[in-house]
Design an enzyme around this catalytic site. Structure first.
Site, PDB file in Angstrom:
ATOM      1  N   HIS A   1       0.832  -1.210   0.000  1.00 49.34           N
ATOM      2  CA  HIS A   1       0.000   0.000   0.000  1.00 49.34           C
ATOM      3  C   HIS A   1       0.863   1.255   0.000  1.00 49.34           C
ATOM      4  O   HIS A   1       0.689   2.146  -0.845  1.00 49.34           O
ATOM      5  CB  HIS A   1      -0.911  -0.018   1.229  1.00 49.34           C
ATOM      6  CG  HIS A   1      -1.750   1.212   1.386  1.00 49.34           C
ATOM      7  ND1 HIS A   1      -3.080   1.253   1.058  1.00 49.34           N
ATOM      8  CD2 HIS A   1      -1.443   2.462   1.838  1.00 49.34           C
ATOM      9  CE1 HIS A   1      -3.558   2.461   1.294  1.00 49.34           C
ATOM     10  NE2 HIS A   1      -2.580   3.215   1.778  1.00 49.34           N
ATOM     11  N   GLU A   2       1.772   1.349   0.945  1.00 53.87           N
ATOM     12  CA  GLU A   2       2.568   2.568   1.056  1.00 53.87           C
ATOM     13  C   GLU A   2       3.465   2.757  -0.155  1.00 53.87           C
ATOM     14  O   GLU A   2       3.734   3.893  -0.568  1.00 53.87           O
ATOM     15  CB  GLU A   2       3.388   2.561   2.352  1.00 53.87           C
ATOM     16  CG  GLU A   2       2.552   2.603   3.621  1.00 53.87           C
ATOM     17  CD  GLU A   2       1.586   3.787   3.672  1.00 53.87           C
ATOM     18  OE1 GLU A   2       1.911   4.849   3.089  1.00 53.87           O
ATOM     19  OE2 GLU A   2       0.509   3.648   4.273  1.00 53.87           O
TER      20      GLU A   2
ATOM     21  N   HIS B   1       1.675   4.587  -2.819  1.00 50.83           N
ATOM     22  CA  HIS B   1       1.828   6.043  -2.695  1.00 50.83           C
ATOM     23  C   HIS B   1       3.163   6.487  -3.293  1.00 50.83           C
ATOM     24  O   HIS B   1       3.250   7.510  -3.982  1.00 50.83           O
ATOM     25  CB  HIS B   1       1.795   6.454  -1.223  1.00 50.83           C
ATOM     26  CG  HIS B   1       0.442   6.473  -0.601  1.00 50.83           C
ATOM     27  ND1 HIS B   1      -0.619   7.155  -1.134  1.00 50.83           N
ATOM     28  CD2 HIS B   1      -0.024   5.901   0.553  1.00 50.83           C
ATOM     29  CE1 HIS B   1      -1.685   7.009  -0.346  1.00 50.83           C
ATOM     30  NE2 HIS B   1      -1.346   6.249   0.669  1.00 50.83           N
TER      31      HIS B   1
ATOM     32  N   HIS C   1       3.093   6.721  -6.963  1.00 51.49           N
ATOM     33  CA  HIS C   1       2.357   7.936  -7.354  1.00 51.49           C
ATOM     34  C   HIS C   1       3.303   9.140  -7.342  1.00 51.49           C
ATOM     35  O   HIS C   1       3.222  10.027  -8.204  1.00 51.49           O
ATOM     36  CB  HIS C   1       1.202   8.136  -6.380  1.00 51.49           C
ATOM     37  CG  HIS C   1       0.096   8.992  -6.899  1.00 51.49           C
ATOM     38  ND1 HIS C   1      -1.031   9.271  -6.152  1.00 51.49           N
ATOM     39  CD2 HIS C   1      -0.077   9.665  -8.062  1.00 51.49           C
ATOM     40  CE1 HIS C   1      -1.841  10.043  -6.841  1.00 51.49           C
ATOM     41  NE2 HIS C   1      -1.282  10.304  -8.003  1.00 51.49           N
TER      42      HIS C   1
END
Length: 751
Positions: A509-510, A513, A516
């Site tokens: 998940h991290e 980021h 992104h």
């Protein structure tokens, strides 16, 4: 989490340029004006960009005592730069006003990005004191810019002339964002109203900083202390040794200390055989900040809620939620509430059904009590194991942390986007647990630097998050320097660092980021990478979790730390089938927290003012949760109000925005379906997602962005199916397989 969070500088800068002032050798646009000579000369470490690769911070040259004078000097320089823009005798233009604002305050950004990274991940008393002192000053500094009538007139002049100007789409977006954020900050208010906003902003900065620090202290102080190791029956030997080690570190040799995680539920509860010990740990968690004394936050949060409601009223808005959601994808509270409330009936039924199953399990074991929150996960784990034969302790040996990161997270990024990674040992770090990597793009060029900080420690706030030390910007010629912070309990010395499957998901998940941020392709830093709406920023990170259980990726990283054997296919299939079990709790606690957030921020000033004692805070929370129709006595919210850092620990933060995790899950699950329907883990799919979503930053409409990716608007159905709330029986027996993991293109890992 992420915490993007964000996402973590905690500065209430409303101007686009002020929140992303960047490293680089570009001079401020204001340097061309006659008043530029009045800008003070910068001194000290933060005066210039770092000389390390990618302008990464050199922690060997920064002392705690540097931050306060650096902040003060940087604000003075920034103020002079703003004055130069205001007094420029030339007519306002896009370059001499909008770009000038974008490029102002570079030193202040250098100080802030490093400082707030440390106060989140490795703070101390000195840094806490600086934050408490500088927070209000930073708020006042921001207000002095965003509420300056002369500056706004220049911005407005450019904005009003936009139809006659030749601009790129990104230029137009920067102009629009700058104008709207100044209006949102109060540029159109009367002078008296502006003064009220300034006073409220200053108070909010003080109160939210105090809330954050109290919650951290309450979390540390709320640790469970056990004298008799028999009370820890059921925990592994390494977990007991870690508790003993923490006891020594806390000055309690011979005792066993279990630190609290940031959420209401605690990860060791399922393994604890002693019910009284389970109850003590749970009660320490749920009451960490509401027992009176120095760390009680209830009156603080009530005051925060009241001030926010008062500020919203100054802007003619009925409540804080309506005020802050002006730039969200959902746009208004009603859209978000309707979206969440449509899930409540199925969720409430699931909670009641699952509670019945747990009570049956308790009775089958001879228990004469009804399930309570401190029992829930223990008996849910038993039911899960009986139905799906899942034992978390049997899963962990396949998830060694370095393998998960390098052979899992990085491997998926290579297959999807062509990225490669090389560990570095030459960059200074802020804590010995931090490791760094150079990230290379598919063409072999350097894309950025990645910092990985995985382990829990008292100096770190709870949760997990991503942020930047340096933002990507074509204007500055800078590439991203990004960090991921997690809170994984560190194994005892000499023990392998194994992690739970939840931790595995968090790592993917991290890094979503981080992707992104790494794929940002913007001219302006204030629109770059994760600089998106609150209810969009979690979307790419959640999509990246898909690859945690993708067959090809699993084969590469999920190997037994002792034998090297790949995790069996049937174990993964059971994990995925079991993921739809216990949604009454897992999903319910998040929905409750999101709705509780909205309840606090739907208050009028008069309603908020009536909640001014700890008892009234408790009563409001209770009433708000009971109105939902969910089983809140059995399933408390993921965060109670008193330690809800997401919404009360910064002047705005995730306030009226915790629903974003659910909203972006809708986008995520629909996107996972697209990936699996189109061949899964392929470069073509990765490059398409990078082009349409990950590289776009905050430069365009979010519904349009999703349309460009998926070819249609988002659909909530895949999310509800993934949660086991529609379309299937979550208690059904899973299918089993004795064969190898299916090939990566079959989509057999679909939700």
């Amino acid at each position: 989490m992420k915490a993007h969070i964000l996402a973590t500088t905690a500065i209430a800068f409303a101007l686009a340029g002020c929140s992303t002032m960047q490293e680089g050798n570009v001079q401020s646009a204001s340097d061309s004006s006659p008043a530029a000579a009045a800008v003070p000369e910068a001194t000290g470490y933060f005066a210039q960009p770092s000389t390390l690769p990618f302008h990464a911070p050199d922690f060997t040259k920064i002392q705690d005592s540097d931050y306060k004078p650096a902040f003060e000097q940087a604000m003075a320089i920034h103020s002079a730069e703003i004055e130069a823009i205001k007094t420029n005798p030339e007519a306002p233009t896009f370059e001499n006003t909008i770009v000038a604002l974008e490029t102002s305050g570079q030193m202040l950004n250098r100080v802030a990005t490093v400082f707030f990274a440390l106060t989140g991940a490795n703070t101390n008393d000195t840094l806490d004191a600086v934050q408490a002192e500088m927070g209000p000053k930073l708020s006042q500094h921001s207000d002095a810019i965003t509420l300056d009538p002369v500056l706004f007139e220049r911005v407005k002049a450019v904005y009003d002339n936009r139809a006659a100007m030749s601009m790129t789409p990104e230029d137009a977006k920067l102009l629009e964002e700058t104008y709207e954020q100044m209006v949102h900050a109060g540029a159109l208010l009367t002078p008296a109203q502006k003064e009220q906003v300034k006073a409220i902003n200053s108070s909010l900065s003080e109160l939210t900083t105090e809330f954050s620090q109290k919650v951290r202290e309450a979390t540390v102080a709320g640790a469970l202390v056990v004298e008799d190791p028999a009370e820890l029956a059921g925990l592994s030997q390494s977990e007991i040794e870690a508790a003993a080690k923490l006891g020594v570190e806390r000055g309690l040799p011979g005792k066993y200390v279990i630190a609290l995680q940031n959420t209401t539920q605690q990860p060791l509860l399922p393994d604890m055989e002693n019910r009284a010990t389970r109850e003590k740990l749970f009660m320490n968690s749920v009451h960490r900040a509401d027992r009176g004394g120095a760390n009680d936050t209830r009156t603080l949060l009530a005051e925060i809620a009241e001030l926010r409601a008062k500020k919203a009223a100054l802007f003619g808005q009925p409540d804080w939620a309506s005020y802050v959601m002006y730039d969200r994808m959902a746009e208004n509270p009603k859209t978000a509430l309707d979206f969440m409330q449509q899930m409540v009936p199925a969720l409430a039924a699931t909670q009641r059904r699952e509670a019945g199953m747990l009570n049956e399990q308790i009775r089958a074991e001879g228990g004469d009590f009804e399930v309570q929150p401190w029992d829930w996960y223990r008996y849910a784990e038993k039911v899960r194991k009986a139905k799906y034969d899942i034992d978390e302790n049997a899963v962990k040996p396949y998830f060694e942390i370095t393998s998960v990161l390098e052979n899992g997270v990085f491997y998926a990024a290579n297959k999807l986007y062509g990225l490669s990674f090389k560990k570095r040992t030459d960059l200074p770090v802020y804590h010995p647990d931090v490791t760094t990597y150079t990230v290379y793009d598919a063409d072999g060029s350097e894309l950025g630097i990645f910092y990985f900080d995985p382990y829990q420690r008292p100096s770190k706030r709870g949760g997990a998050w991503m942020s930047n030390f340096v933002e990507q910007s074509h204007l500055y010629g800078t590439k991203p320097v990004i960090y991921n912070v997690l809170n994984i309990p560190k194994a005892a010395e000499g023990e392998p660092q194994l992690v739970s499957f939840d931790n595995v998901n968090t790592m993917f998940h991290e890094f979503g980021h981080a992707l992104h941020g790494f794929f940002a392709d913007q001219k302006y830093a204030s629109l770059s990478g994760t600089a998106t709406a609150r209810d969009f920023v979690e979307y790419p990170s959640q999509v990246n979790e898909l690859w945690a259980t993708y067959p090809e990726v699993l084969r590469n990283y999920a190997k037994h730390y002792q034998t090297g054997a790949t995790i069996p296919a049937e174990l993964i299939q059971k994990i995925e089938a079991a993921a739809k079990f216990n949604q009454g709790y897992d999903f319910g606690e998040v929905v409750e927290a999101a709705l509780l957030d909205m309840k606090w921020h739907a208050l009028t000033p008069q309603q908020a003012a009536a909640i001014d004692t700890p008892e009234e805070v408790d009563a409001f929370e209770r009433q708000s949760l009971e109105e939902l129709g969910l089983e809140v006595d059995l399933v408390p919210p993921r965060y109670r109000s008193s330690y809800f850092n997401h919404i009360f620990s910064s002047p705005a933060g995730y306030s009226a925005g915790y629903y974003s995790y659910l909203w972006t899950e809708m986008l995520d699950r629909d996107s996972r379906k697209w990936f699996l329907d189109n061949g899964g883990l392929t470069r073509a799919n990765g490059d398409h997602y990078r082009k349409t979503v990950l590289s776009r930053g905050g430069t365009m409409n979010y519904f349009e962005m999703f349309q460009n990716f998926a070819g249609r608007q988002p659909d909530v159905t895949p999310m509800l199916e993934a949660r086991g709330l529609v379309g299937n029986d979550p208690t059904a027996e899973p299918a089993t397989s004795d064969g190898p993991l299916p090939p990566e293109t079959t989509g057999d890992n679909a939700d």
